[in-house]
Design an enzyme around this catalytic site. Structure first.
Site, PDB file in Angstrom:
ATOM      1  N   LYS A  12      33.212  49.163  52.327  1.00 20.99           N
ATOM      2  CA  LYS A  12      32.139  48.932  53.286  1.00 20.99           C
ATOM      3  C   LYS A  12      30.904  49.767  53.002  1.00 20.99           C
ATOM      4  O   LYS A  12      29.785  49.298  53.124  1.00 20.99           O
ATOM      5  CB  LYS A  12      32.637  49.210  54.704  1.00 20.99           C
ATOM      6  CG  LYS A  12      31.573  48.877  55.738  1.00 20.99           C
ATOM      7  CD  LYS A  12      32.153  48.403  57.013  1.00 20.99           C
ATOM      8  CE  LYS A  12      31.089  47.932  57.975  1.00 20.99           C
ATOM      9  NZ  LYS A  12      30.596  46.585  57.668  1.00 20.99           N
ATOM     10  N   CYS A  63      35.124  56.343  48.827  1.00 20.23           N
ATOM     11  CA  CYS A  63      36.498  56.597  49.236  1.00 20.23           C
ATOM     12  C   CYS A  63      36.467  57.203  50.626  1.00 20.23           C
ATOM     13  O   CYS A  63      35.402  57.561  51.129  1.00 20.23           O
ATOM     14  CB  CYS A  63      37.147  57.573  48.275  1.00 20.23           C
ATOM     15  SG  CYS A  63      36.982  57.066  46.562  1.00 20.23           S
ATOM     16  N   HIS A  84      14.729  21.888  42.046  1.00 13.07           N
ATOM     17  CA  HIS A  84      14.386  22.631  40.831  1.00 13.07           C
ATOM     18  C   HIS A  84      15.633  23.143  40.112  1.00 13.07           C
ATOM     19  O   HIS A  84      15.540  24.078  39.326  1.00 13.07           O
ATOM     20  CB  HIS A  84      13.439  23.775  41.184  1.00 13.07           C
ATOM     21  CG  HIS A  84      12.161  23.294  41.801  1.00 13.07           C
ATOM     22  ND1 HIS A  84      11.148  22.736  41.066  1.00 13.07           N
ATOM     23  CD2 HIS A  84      11.781  23.219  43.098  1.00 13.07           C
ATOM     24  CE1 HIS A  84      10.172  22.370  41.885  1.00 13.07           C
ATOM     25  NE2 HIS A  84      10.538  22.649  43.125  1.00 13.07           N
ATOM     26  N   TRP A 103      38.586  54.044  46.347  1.00  8.79           N
ATOM     27  CA  TRP A 103      37.900  52.913  45.715  1.00  8.79           C
ATOM     28  C   TRP A 103      37.606  53.387  44.306  1.00  8.79           C
ATOM     29  O   TRP A 103      36.770  54.270  44.099  1.00  8.79           O
ATOM     30  CB  TRP A 103      36.625  52.577  46.471  1.00  8.79           C
ATOM     31  CG  TRP A 103      35.942  51.343  45.980  1.00  8.79           C
ATOM     32  CD1 TRP A 103      36.228  50.050  46.322  1.00  8.79           C
ATOM     33  CD2 TRP A 103      34.836  51.279  45.056  1.00  8.79           C
ATOM     34  NE1 TRP A 103      35.380  49.190  45.661  1.00  8.79           N
ATOM     35  CE2 TRP A 103      34.523  49.909  44.880  1.00  8.79           C
ATOM     36  CE3 TRP A 103      34.106  52.224  44.363  1.00  8.79           C
ATOM     37  CZ2 TRP A 103      33.499  49.483  44.051  1.00  8.79           C
ATOM     38  CZ3 TRP A 103      33.080  51.798  43.527  1.00  8.79           C
ATOM     39  CH2 TRP A 103      32.785  50.438  43.382  1.00  8.79           C
ATOM     40  N   GLU A 163      32.198  36.927  49.523  1.00  8.29           N
ATOM     41  CA  GLU A 163      32.924  38.196  49.650  1.00  8.29           C
ATOM     42  C   GLU A 163      34.271  38.035  50.347  1.00  8.29           C
ATOM     43  O   GLU A 163      35.176  38.820  50.105  1.00  8.29           O
ATOM     44  CB  GLU A 163      32.065  39.281  50.313  1.00  8.29           C
ATOM     45  CG  GLU A 163      31.852  39.190  51.788  1.00  8.29           C
ATOM     46  CD  GLU A 163      31.112  40.426  52.344  1.00  8.29           C
ATOM     47  OE1 GLU A 163      30.375  40.259  53.312  1.00  8.29           O
ATOM     48  OE2 GLU A 163      31.296  41.549  51.828  1.00  8.29           O
ATOM     49  N   GLU A 196      22.775  34.646  53.557  1.00  2.65           N
ATOM     50  CA  GLU A 196      23.827  35.440  54.211  1.00  2.65           C
ATOM     51  C   GLU A 196      25.131  34.630  54.311  1.00  2.65           C
ATOM     52  O   GLU A 196      26.220  35.166  54.096  1.00  2.65           O
ATOM     53  CB  GLU A 196      23.332  35.888  55.599  1.00  2.65           C
ATOM     54  CG  GLU A 196      24.347  36.560  56.500  1.00  2.65           C
ATOM     55  CD  GLU A 196      24.949  37.841  55.923  1.00  2.65           C
ATOM     56  OE1 GLU A 196      24.529  38.298  54.862  1.00  2.65           O
ATOM     57  OE2 GLU A 196      25.878  38.360  56.559  1.00  2.65           O
ATOM     58  N   ASN A 223      35.217  62.028  46.929  1.00  3.26           N
ATOM     59  CA  ASN A 223      34.539  60.746  47.082  1.00  3.26           C
ATOM     60  C   ASN A 223      33.271  60.823  46.243  1.00  3.26           C
ATOM     61  O   ASN A 223      32.449  61.706  46.474  1.00  3.26           O
ATOM     62  CB  ASN A 223      34.190  60.541  48.566  1.00  3.26           C
ATOM     63  CG  ASN A 223      33.346  59.305  48.811  1.00  3.26           C
ATOM     64  OD1 ASN A 223      33.328  58.392  47.997  1.00  3.26           O
ATOM     65  ND2 ASN A 223      32.656  59.288  49.935  1.00  3.26           N
ATOM     66  N   GLY A 224      33.125  59.931  45.269  1.00  2.91           N
ATOM     67  CA  GLY A 224      31.904  59.943  44.476  1.00  2.91           C
ATOM     68  C   GLY A 224      32.193  59.983  42.989  1.00  2.91           C
ATOM     69  O   GLY A 224      33.275  59.582  42.544  1.00  2.91           O
ATOM     70  N   LYS A 244      28.653  35.826  52.654  1.00  6.01           N
ATOM     71  CA  LYS A 244      29.880  35.968  53.449  1.00  6.01           C
ATOM     72  C   LYS A 244      31.018  35.204  52.786  1.00  6.01           C
ATOM     73  O   LYS A 244      32.147  35.676  52.698  1.00  6.01           O
ATOM     74  CB  LYS A 244      29.670  35.420  54.870  1.00  6.01           C
ATOM     75  CG  LYS A 244      28.894  36.336  55.792  1.00  6.01           C
ATOM     76  CD  LYS A 244      29.765  37.475  56.271  1.00  6.01           C
ATOM     77  CE  LYS A 244      28.977  38.701  56.631  1.00  6.01           C
ATOM     78  NZ  LYS A 244      28.303  39.405  55.559  1.00  6.01           N
ATOM     79  N   ARG A 271      36.554  51.983  53.535  1.00  7.05           N
ATOM     80  CA  ARG A 271      35.751  52.635  52.498  1.00  7.05           C
ATOM     81  C   ARG A 271      36.346  52.453  51.094  1.00  7.05           C
ATOM     82  O   ARG A 271      35.702  52.769  50.098  1.00  7.05           O
ATOM     83  CB  ARG A 271      35.638  54.138  52.782  1.00  7.05           C
ATOM     84  CG  ARG A 271      35.018  54.462  54.101  1.00  7.05           C
ATOM     85  CD  ARG A 271      34.937  55.944  54.298  1.00  7.05           C
ATOM     86  NE  ARG A 271      34.010  56.545  53.368  1.00  7.05           N
ATOM     87  CZ  ARG A 271      32.708  56.660  53.562  1.00  7.05           C
ATOM     88  NH1 ARG A 271      32.182  56.224  54.692  1.00  7.05           N
ATOM     89  NH2 ARG A 271      31.934  57.205  52.672  1.00  7.05           N
TER      90      ARG A 271
HETATM   91  O1  M6R Z   1      25.629  49.930  55.184  1.00  4.88           O
HETATM   92  P1  M6R Z   1      24.615  49.018  54.566  1.00  4.88           P
HETATM   93  O2  M6R Z   1      24.002  48.098  55.562  1.00  4.88           O
HETATM   94  O3  M6R Z   1      23.556  49.768  53.811  1.00  4.88           O
HETATM   95  O4  M6R Z   1      25.402  48.151  53.517  1.00  4.88           O
HETATM   96  C1  M6R Z   1      24.751  47.261  52.677  1.00  4.88           C
HETATM   97  C2  M6R Z   1      25.707  46.312  52.000  1.00  4.88           C
HETATM   98  O5  M6R Z   1      26.620  47.026  51.209  1.00  4.88           O
HETATM   99  C3  M6R Z   1      26.491  45.463  53.003  1.00  4.88           C
HETATM  100  O6  M6R Z   1      25.648  44.773  53.858  1.00  4.88           O
HETATM  101  C4  M6R Z   1      27.398  44.463  52.258  1.00  4.88           C
HETATM  102  O7  M6R Z   1      26.609  43.527  51.593  1.00  4.88           O
HETATM  103  C5  M6R Z   1      28.368  43.798  53.235  1.00  4.88           C
HETATM  104  N1  M6R Z   1      29.704  43.907  52.747  1.00  4.88           N
HETATM  105  C6  M6R Z   1      28.110  42.357  53.422  1.00  4.88           C
HETATM  106  O8  M6R Z   1      28.961  41.795  54.366  1.00  4.88           O
END
Ligand code: M6R
Length: 613
Positions: A608, A2, A509, A78, A493, A486, A102-103, A490, A27
Site C-alpha cells: 500500500k 515493509c 487513434h 515486501w 491491480e 482509475e 524497511n527500505g 483498479k 505494507r
Molecule cells: O499513498 P499514496 O496516495 O501516495 O499512494 C499512491 C499510490 O501508490 C496508490 O494510489 C496506488 O496506486 C494504489 N494501490 C491504487 O489503488
C-alpha cells in the site's frame, strides 16, 4: 514498504507483535517473522521464527511457540534485495543483535565486501542482514546498542527505517530512520515502535513521529530521542484520533468492500471543515496558506502517484474551470527527474493517501528547494508529506487498509472541488451564485453515493461473466477521463486483467483496433457538455463488436439502447459526477477479482505504501 513492529511491556510480545503486523500487512506480505526474548530470566536469547508467504503462515508456525521475555520485534516484508523466502525474511540476527528493516541500503555492496574481508558469514541475500553484522561488531566494541547505532548510522546510505534490539540489553529498543516512517507509541508502562499508527492504536493513542536522522532510544518505560550526532532532542507527543475499531472489517469480506461502502461518510468528512453553513460558501479552514498567497498563484502543479495521480488529473479540470488557473499534472516519479521548470508564484499540490510515497515526497522536497509554495492533500496526518508541506488539506477518510485505494480517492475529489471553488472565490473567478450551486451539488453527493452503492449486487452477480472478457477498455471524456484511468488501474491491480483507460476521443487513434466481441467497454458517459461526443464514441466501439457497459445520468434511453448494461447515476453537475462514477468502477474490479479468487486486500506484488523509488 515493509511493516515493522517492536514491543516492550507487560503484555505477551507475541500477541502485540503479530496483532500489529496484521494491521501492517498492507505494507508488504511476502514473508514475515518475529524475534522475541526467551529463556530463564538472566539468560535470555532471541527466539526467531520466520515464514515465507503471508502473515497467516507465520501465525501457524507461532501457534505452538511461546516466549518468556517482554521484548520483541517483528516484520512483514515486501522484497527488495533477495527473493521472498524464509531465509530472507526478517528479523536478521547476528550474535544476539536482531533487527528489522524497511527500505534499501544503497551502499550494501561496499558494506558486504568489507564485511566479507573481515570474515563475516551471511545467512541471507538481503541488504538488511549487513546492518545486523555492523551492529553486532559495534556492540562488541561499545557494550551498548545505542552507541553501536550512533556508530553505524553514518555508514549507511539509502532510505531506511531500522529497529534493533540486543539480547544483552533486554529492556532496550533502538530505532532510527532516513525515509520510511517510524512511529513510537508511548503507552502506560509499555512502548510500541511501528511503521504506522495502525499497529499502535490498540495499545495507546499517544505517539511520537520520528524525523529523518533521529534515533529513538527506549529503555524500559522511558523513551528518549536523539539526533544522529547524539544530541538529545525534545519531541512532541501527538494524540491520534483514529480508533482501533476503524481498522476492523466490521463484517465485510474485505477491507476494500468496507471502504467502498464508507465512501459517502468519507466525502462528508472531507467537506465538513470547509463549509460555511451560514453563507453556504467554501471557507478553507486551517489550510495554513493565506488568501493573499492563494490569490497570488499563477500556475498549479499537481503531483502524485497511482490513484492519487488520477484524482489529481480530475483536479486539473476542476481548478482550470472553476478558478481559471493553468494546471500541470505530473506523476511524481517523472516530475522529480525531468528538471521541471517551476515559475515563480507556482503552487505545488501533492496528493498522497499515506503521505509517505517516496517519489511524491521527493517531488515535494524538490519543489520546496525551488522556492515554490506547497500544499498537500493527505489522509494520514503528521505523515512525512503532511509535515513537510507549507499548507495542508486532510481527506479525513479514516484508515484505508485495502491496498487498492478507494475512499481516499473520492475524499480527494471532494477536496479538489473545495479547493477549486475557494481559489475561484478569492481570485474573483467565480460568481457567488456559481460557487454556491457547485457547493450545494457537492454536499448532496454523500446521499447520492448511497444510491450508487446498490450496484454492489449487480457486480456481484455479473462478475463471473465479466471475468471471461479478454480485457476491459474504460473510456470517458473531460473530467470523466481520469475515472476511466482509475477504473483500469483498479482492474489491473486487483483482477490482474488487461485493462486500459482512454480518453474516449482518442479511441480512433489506436485502441479501436483492440475491440471485438471479447472486449468489454466501460463508457463513462454522464449528461455533461461532452455527452453527445462520448455517445458517438460509444457507437463506434459498438460497431466494432465491443460489449458495452455504460454509466450515465438518470433514465437515459439512448444509452440503454446502445449498451449491454446501462448503469444509471443520480443527476449531478459535472464537478460531482466523478465522485459518483468512481463507485461502479471500484465495485466492478472488486467483484471480478473476488470471483477470480484473488486476495483483494493484498494483491500480488504490491504494497500500500510505496516508500522506495
Ligand atoms: O499513498 P499514496 O496516495 O501516495 O499512494 C499512491 C499510490 O501508490 C496508490 O494510489 C496506488 O496506486 C494504489 N494501490 C491504487 O489503488
Amino acid at each position: 514498504m515493509c511493516g515493522i513492529v517492536g514491543y516492550y511491556g507487560p503484555k505477551d510480545p507475541k500477541d502485540v507483535i503479530v496483532g500489529g503486523l496484521k494491521r501492517l500487512e498492507y505494507r508488504g506480505y511476502d514473508s514475515a517473522g518475529v524475534a522475541i526474548l526467551d529463556g530463564p530470566k538472566n539468560d535470555q536469547h532471541f527466539k526467531v521464527v520466520r515464514a515465507e508467504g503471508k502473515l497467516g503462515e507465520l501465525a501457524k508456525k507461532l501457534e505452538t511457540v511461546s516466549f518468556t521475555g517482554h521484548l520483541g520485534i517483528g516484520h512483514t516484508r515486501w522484497a527488495t534485495h533477495g527473493v521472498p523466502s524464509e531465509r530472507n525474511a526478517h528479523p536478521h540476527t547476528v550474535d544476539g543483535v536482531s533487527l528489522v528493516h524497511n527500505g534499501i541500503i544503497e551502499n550494501y555492496q561496499d558494506i558486504k565486501a568489507d564485511l566479507a574481508r573481515e570474515g563475516a558469514v551471511f545467512s541471507s541475500d538481503t541488504d538488511s542482514e549487513l546492518v545486523a553484522h555492523l551492529l553486532a561488531r559495534k556492540v562488541k566494541e561499545t557494550g551498548d546498542l545505542f552507541k553501536a547505532v550512533e556508530l553505524v548510522l553514518p555508514m549507511l546510505t539509502g532510505a531506511y527505517s531500522i529497529l534493533a534490539v540486543w539480547e544483552k540489553q533486554p529492556d532496550v529498543m533502538v530505532a532510527f530512520k532516513n525515509g520510511p516512517p517510524l512511529i513510537v507509541g508511548v503507552g502506560e508502562k509499555e512502548m510500541v515502535i511501528a511503521s504506522d499508527v495502525q499497529a499502535i492504536i490498540s495499545h495507546t493513542n499517544k505517539v511520537v513521529y520520528l524525523e529523518d536522522f533521529e534515533i529513538v532510544f527506549v529503555k524500559g518505560n522511558d523513551v528518549k530521542f536523539f539526533s544522529a550526532a547524539g544530541a538529545p532532542i525534545k519531541k512532541e507527543v501527538v494524540t491520534i484520533t483514529w480508533t482501533a475499531d476503524q481498522v476492523e472489517k466490521a463484517g465485510y469480506k474485505h477491507f476494500m468492500l468496507k471502504e467502498i461502502h464508507e465512501q459517502p461518510r468519507a466525502v462528508a468528512a472531507a467537506c465538513a471543515p470547509h463549509v460555511n453553513l451560514e453563507t453556504k460558501r467554501v471557507k478553507l479552514s486551517d489550510v495554513g496558506l493565506s488568501d493573499e498567497q492563494l490569490r497570488g498563484i499563477e500556475r498549479v502543479f499537481i503531483i502524485a502517484c497511482g490513484t492519487s495521480y488520477y484524482a489529481g488529473l480530475a483536479g486539473k479540470y476542476l481548478i482550470e474551470q472553476l478558478a481559471k488557473i493553468p494546471v500541470e499534472c505530473d506523476i511524481a516519479s517523472e516530475f522529480r527527474y525531468r528538471d521541471p521548470v517551476i515559475p515563480p508564484r507556482s503552487l505545488i499540490l501533492t496528493i498522497s493517501q499515506s503521505g509517505e510515497t517516496a517519489d511524491t515526497l521527493a517531488a515535494l522536497r524538490l519543489a520546496k528547494q525551488a522556492g515554490a509554495l506547497t500544499l498537500s492533500i493527505c489522509n494520514v496526518r503528521a505523515s512525512s508529506i503532511d509535515r513537510e508541506a507549507h499548507g495542508h488539506l486532510y481527506m479525513n477518510s479514516g484508515p484505508e487498509i485495502g491496498v487498492a485505494s478507494t475512499k481516499a480517492f473520492v475524499s480527494t475529489l471532494a477536496l479538489l472541488n473545495l479547493l477549486s471553488l475557494y481559489l475561484g472565490q478569492v481570485r474573483g473567478a467565480l460568481s457567488v451564485k456559481d460557487e454556491q450551486h457547485a457547493l450545494e451539488q457537492l454536499l448532496a453527493a454523500p446521499s447520492q453515493m448511497e444510491a450508487v452503492l446498490a450496484y454492489d449486487k449487480f457486480f456481484a452477480e455479473a462478475a463471473q461473466k465479466l471475468k471471461a472478457y479478454k480485457g476491459i477498455l474504460f473510456m470517458g471524456r473531460g473530467i470523466n477521463y481520469p475515472i476511466a484511468l482509475e477504473g483500469a488501474l483498479k482492474l489491473k491491480e486487483l483482477a490482474y486483467m488487461h485493462a486500459e483507460g482512454y480518453a474516449a476521443g482518442e479511441m480512433k487513434h489506436g485502441p479501436l483496433a483492440l475491440i471485438d466481441e471479447r472486449m468489454l467497454i466501460v463508457m463513462v458517459c454522464p449528461s455533461d457538455r461532452n455527452y453527445e461526443k462520448t455517445l458517438s464514441n460509444l457507437e463506434e466501439a459498438r460497431a466494432r463488436g465491443g460489449r458495452i457497459i455504460s454509466i450515465g445520468t438518470g433514465d437515459n434511453h439512448a444509452l440503454k439502447a446502445v449498451s449491454d448494461h446501462y448503469l444509471s447515476l443520480p443527476k449531478a453537475e459535472w464537478n460531482v459526477n466523478p465522485i459518483l462514477e468512481s463507485i461502479p468502477v471500484q465495485l466492478l474490479a472488486y467483484h471480478v477479482a473476488n470471483a477470480m479468487g484473488h486476495d483483494v486486500d493484498q494483491p500480488r506484488n504490491l504494497a500500500k505504501s510505496v516508500t522506495v523509488e
